[in-house]
Design a protein around this motif. Structure first.
Motif, PDB file in Angstrom:
ATOM      1  N   LEU A 210       0.837  -1.194   0.000  1.00  0.00           N
ATOM      2  CA  LEU A 210       0.000   0.000   0.000  1.00  0.00           C
ATOM      3  C   LEU A 210       0.874   1.247   0.000  1.00  0.00           C
ATOM      4  O   LEU A 210       1.986   1.239   0.533  1.00  0.00           O
ATOM      5  CB  LEU A 210      -0.920   0.014   1.222  1.00  0.00           C
ATOM      6  N   GLU A 211       0.349   2.337  -0.581  1.00  0.00           N
ATOM      7  CA  GLU A 211       1.102   3.583  -0.655  1.00  0.00           C
ATOM      8  C   GLU A 211       0.383   4.673   0.136  1.00  0.00           C
ATOM      9  O   GLU A 211      -0.663   5.170  -0.287  1.00  0.00           O
ATOM     10  CB  GLU A 211       1.262   4.022  -2.105  1.00  0.00           C
ATOM     11  N   PRO A 212       0.904   5.054   1.305  1.00  0.00           N
ATOM     12  CA  PRO A 212       0.285   6.153   2.070  1.00  0.00           C
ATOM     13  C   PRO A 212       0.339   7.454   1.269  1.00  0.00           C
ATOM     14  O   PRO A 212       1.357   7.761   0.633  1.00  0.00           O
ATOM     15  CB  PRO A 212       1.154   6.244   3.331  1.00  0.00           C
ATOM     16  N   TYR A 213      -0.770   8.218   1.313  1.00  0.00           N
ATOM     17  CA  TYR A 213      -0.782   9.462   0.552  1.00  0.00           C
ATOM     18  C   TYR A 213      -1.336  10.653   1.323  1.00  0.00           C
ATOM     19  O   TYR A 213      -1.216  11.794   0.862  1.00  0.00           O
ATOM     20  CB  TYR A 213      -1.564   9.284  -0.750  1.00  0.00           C
ATOM     21  N   GLU A 214      -1.911  10.433   2.515  1.00  0.00           N
ATOM     22  CA  GLU A 214      -2.449  11.569   3.261  1.00  0.00           C
ATOM     23  C   GLU A 214      -2.583  11.173   4.736  1.00  0.00           C
ATOM     24  O   GLU A 214      -2.855  10.014   5.060  1.00  0.00           O
ATOM     25  CB  GLU A 214      -3.826  11.979   2.713  1.00  0.00           C
ATOM     26  N   ARG A 215      -2.406  12.191   5.600  1.00  0.00           N
ATOM     27  CA  ARG A 215      -2.656  12.003   7.035  1.00  0.00           C
ATOM     28  C   ARG A 215      -3.737  12.987   7.490  1.00  0.00           C
ATOM     29  O   ARG A 215      -3.721  14.149   7.099  1.00  0.00           O
ATOM     30  CB  ARG A 215      -1.391  12.248   7.863  1.00  0.00           C
ATOM     31  N   LEU A 216      -4.652  12.478   8.310  1.00  0.00           N
ATOM     32  CA  LEU A 216      -5.616  13.333   8.996  1.00  0.00           C
ATOM     33  C   LEU A 216      -5.234  13.327  10.467  1.00  0.00           C
ATOM     34  O   LEU A 216      -4.847  12.280  10.999  1.00  0.00           O
ATOM     35  CB  LEU A 216      -7.041  12.805   8.817  1.00  0.00           C
ATOM     36  N   ALA A 217      -5.331  14.457  11.143  1.00  0.00           N
ATOM     37  CA  ALA A 217      -4.881  14.538  12.534  1.00  0.00           C
ATOM     38  C   ALA A 217      -5.934  15.168  13.412  1.00  0.00           C
ATOM     39  O   ALA A 217      -6.697  16.045  12.997  1.00  0.00           O
ATOM     40  CB  ALA A 217      -3.584  15.339  12.622  1.00  0.00           C
ATOM     41  N   GLN A 218      -5.986  14.694  14.652  1.00  0.00           N
ATOM     42  CA  GLN A 218      -6.794  15.308  15.697  1.00  0.00           C
ATOM     43  C   GLN A 218      -6.028  15.163  17.004  1.00  0.00           C
ATOM     44  O   GLN A 218      -5.867  14.054  17.511  1.00  0.00           O
ATOM     45  CB  GLN A 218      -8.171  14.639  15.804  1.00  0.00           C
ATOM     46  N   GLY A 219      -5.530  16.279  17.514  1.00  0.00           N
ATOM     47  CA  GLY A 219      -4.682  16.210  18.700  1.00  0.00           C
ATOM     48  C   GLY A 219      -3.454  15.370  18.403  1.00  0.00           C
ATOM     49  O   GLY A 219      -2.742  15.597  17.419  1.00  0.00           O
ATOM     50  N   ASP A 220      -3.189  14.379  19.247  1.00  0.00           N
ATOM     51  CA  ASP A 220      -2.033  13.508  19.072  1.00  0.00           C
ATOM     52  C   ASP A 220      -2.329  12.310  18.172  1.00  0.00           C
ATOM     53  O   ASP A 220      -1.437  11.504  17.904  1.00  0.00           O
ATOM     54  CB  ASP A 220      -1.565  12.975  20.436  1.00  0.00           C
ATOM     55  N   TRP A 221      -3.570  12.182  17.728  1.00  0.00           N
ATOM     56  CA  TRP A 221      -3.977  11.016  16.943  1.00  0.00           C
ATOM     57  C   TRP A 221      -3.897  11.302  15.452  1.00  0.00           C
ATOM     58  O   TRP A 221      -4.162  12.410  15.000  1.00  0.00           O
ATOM     59  CB  TRP A 221      -5.394  10.584  17.320  1.00  0.00           C
ATOM     60  N   VAL A 222      -3.568  10.254  14.687  1.00  0.00           N
ATOM     61  CA  VAL A 222      -3.421  10.372  13.240  1.00  0.00           C
ATOM     62  C   VAL A 222      -4.170   9.234  12.568  1.00  0.00           C
ATOM     63  O   VAL A 222      -4.168   8.093  13.047  1.00  0.00           O
ATOM     64  CB  VAL A 222      -1.926  10.299  12.840  1.00  0.00           C
ATOM     65  N   ALA A 223      -4.828   9.545  11.452  1.00  0.00           N
ATOM     66  CA  ALA A 223      -5.351   8.514  10.547  1.00  0.00           C
ATOM     67  C   ALA A 223      -4.563   8.607   9.258  1.00  0.00           C
ATOM     68  O   ALA A 223      -4.286   9.712   8.754  1.00  0.00           O
ATOM     69  CB  ALA A 223      -6.838   8.716  10.280  1.00  0.00           C
ATOM     70  N   ILE A 224      -4.178   7.472   8.729  1.00  0.00           N
ATOM     71  CA  ILE A 224      -3.392   7.422   7.504  1.00  0.00           C
ATOM     72  C   ILE A 224      -4.261   6.881   6.378  1.00  0.00           C
ATOM     73  O   ILE A 224      -4.892   5.823   6.503  1.00  0.00           O
ATOM     74  CB  ILE A 224      -2.158   6.526   7.686  1.00  0.00           C
ATOM     75  N   LEU A 225      -4.311   7.617   5.261  1.00  0.00           N
ATOM     76  CA  LEU A 225      -5.006   7.163   4.065  1.00  0.00           C
ATOM     77  C   LEU A 225      -3.972   6.589   3.109  1.00  0.00           C
ATOM     78  O   LEU A 225      -2.906   7.188   2.900  1.00  0.00           O
ATOM     79  CB  LEU A 225      -5.761   8.316   3.400  1.00  0.00           C
ATOM     80  N   ALA A 226      -4.283   5.441   2.548  1.00  0.00           N
ATOM     81  CA  ALA A 226      -3.339   4.769   1.646  1.00  0.00           C
ATOM     82  C   ALA A 226      -4.110   4.197   0.463  1.00  0.00           C
ATOM     83  O   ALA A 226      -5.330   4.063   0.499  1.00  0.00           O
ATOM     84  CB  ALA A 226      -2.591   3.658   2.386  1.00  0.00           C
ATOM     85  N   LYS A 227      -3.377   3.871  -0.591  1.00  0.00           N
ATOM     86  CA  LYS A 227      -3.991   3.266  -1.776  1.00  0.00           C
ATOM     87  C   LYS A 227      -3.110   2.140  -2.303  1.00  0.00           C
ATOM     88  O   LYS A 227      -1.908   2.099  -2.041  1.00  0.00           O
ATOM     89  CB  LYS A 227      -4.209   4.324  -2.860  1.00  0.00           C
ATOM     90  N   ARG A 228      -3.736   1.231  -3.013  1.00  0.00           N
ATOM     91  CA  ARG A 228      -2.987   0.171  -3.663  1.00  0.00           C
ATOM     92  C   ARG A 228      -2.875   0.523  -5.138  1.00  0.00           C
ATOM     93  O   ARG A 228      -3.908   0.800  -5.784  1.00  0.00           O
ATOM     94  CB  ARG A 228      -3.686  -1.176  -3.489  1.00  0.00           C
ATOM     95  N   PRO A 229      -1.677   0.555  -5.683  1.00  0.00           N
ATOM     96  CA  PRO A 229      -1.521   0.939  -7.082  1.00  0.00           C
ATOM     97  C   PRO A 229      -2.399   0.087  -8.002  1.00  0.00           C
ATOM     98  O   PRO A 229      -2.569  -1.113  -7.772  1.00  0.00           O
ATOM     99  CB  PRO A 229      -0.027   0.684  -7.363  1.00  0.00           C
ATOM    100  N   ALA A 230      -2.948   0.716  -9.017  1.00  0.00           N
ATOM    101  CA  ALA A 230      -3.831   0.012  -9.946  1.00  0.00           C
ATOM    102  C   ALA A 230      -3.033  -1.011 -10.757  1.00  0.00           C
ATOM    103  O   ALA A 230      -1.854  -0.799 -11.052  1.00  0.00           O
ATOM    104  CB  ALA A 230      -4.502   1.014 -10.869  1.00  0.00           C
TER     105      ALA A 230
END
Length: 304
Positions: A284-304
């Protein structure tokens, strides 16, 4: 009349997961994580309101073992305090007929993203025509919508779910993310959790939200999904970094179709680099992070 002991701690977002994980070893049917203090309501996508603190709350029987249980909890919290300040537990007694509903007093409606509104099942709230309303009674399954890890996932789902999306909710808890995906337009959702209580809560909450088709909830794990050979347009994994990383070594990326995307949460910002490195190893290739306080969500994609 039998009674229960309520144990609660006021903690910050970083400590909530660790405290909840330890308390659930002693508490009947798990624990709840709730917002505390004054929580502003935000409609603006760019706003990111933070609760003043979180409350981790659980219950155990007030019997001959109660004092020993208190001592064990205090001992565990003492160890946690050596690594990170979590404070001391507060204990109170609750009557038998009240204990299961006692924590609900503190669970309030929450607005997230542009249109998501999470409403406790027992509270009526004024809604807007374009609200995506999720009515929830998590029971004792994790996922009330108040914890930053869940909120980040909901905001990511609002970004990524498209009509006919095929979704995997791995570690579904109360089912809140599966329900959100369905209401945002996903076609099929597989909700999986190792805890049968979570699966039951997911089914009941889906039915309460009028979702009778589209969500399949079952007891299982990553291995269960991989053995089914089913692959998904979008997966959401709201667990913990220390679980996500080993999952990557066990072919977590194979659950995502080529061109598909993934949401990973339950990650402290200082763990994000390690998680992203593990995601790359699993394809998977991470491409974006969302943050709230000390917490992070990582968005990723699998190359087509």
């Amino acid at each position: 009349m039998s009674q229960w002991v309520e144990v609660s701690l006021k903690v910050d977002g970083e400590a909530a997961e660790a405290v909840a994980q330890e308390l659930q070893k002693f508490c009947h049917q798990g624990v709840s994580v709730e917002q505390g203090g004054n929580m502003p309501i935000a409609w603006d996508e760019d706003e990111n309101p933070q609760p003043e603190y979180l409350i981790v709350r659980g219950y155990f029987a007030d019997d001959e073992r109660a004092e020993e249980t208190k001592q064990q909890i205090d001992r565990v919290l003492g160890y946690l305090n050596m690594m990170y300040p979590v404070g001391e537990a507060v204990y109170s007694t609750v009557a038998d007929e009240d204990w299961a509903d006692a924590w609900k007093v503190h669970y309030k409606p929450v607005r997230l993203g542009e249109h998501i509104l999470i409403r406790p099942r027992w509270i009526d709230v004024e809604t807007q025509p374009d609200d995506v309303v999720i009515s929830l009674d998590p029971g004792m399954a994790f996922g009330t919508g108040t914890h930053p890890t869940t909120q980040l996932c909901l905001e990511a789902l609002e970004k990524l779910v498209e009509p006919d999306t095929d979704v995997l909710d791995l570690g579904c808890g109360s089912g809140i993310l599966s329900i959100a995906a369905a209401k945002l337009g996903a076609n099929k959702i597989l909700a999986v959790d190792i805890d049968p209580i979570a699966v039951k809560a997911t089914i009941e909450n889906a039915q309460d939200n009028g979702i009778t088709e589209g969500i399949v909830a079952q007891t299982g794990s990553l291995e269960t999904v991989l053995s089914s050979a089913r692959r998904f347009d979008l997966i959401v994994v709201n667990i913990l970094a220390k679980i996500i990383i080993p999952m990557c070594d066990n072919h977590l990326g194979d659950t995502v179709r080529p061109g598909g995307k993934a949401i990973f949460s339950g990650i402290i910002d200082e763990q994000a680099d390690d998680v992203e490195a593990a995601l790359r190893k699993t394809g998977l290739e991470p491409y974006e992070r969302l943050a709230q306080g000390d917490w992070v969500a990582i968005l990723a994609k699998r190359p087509a």
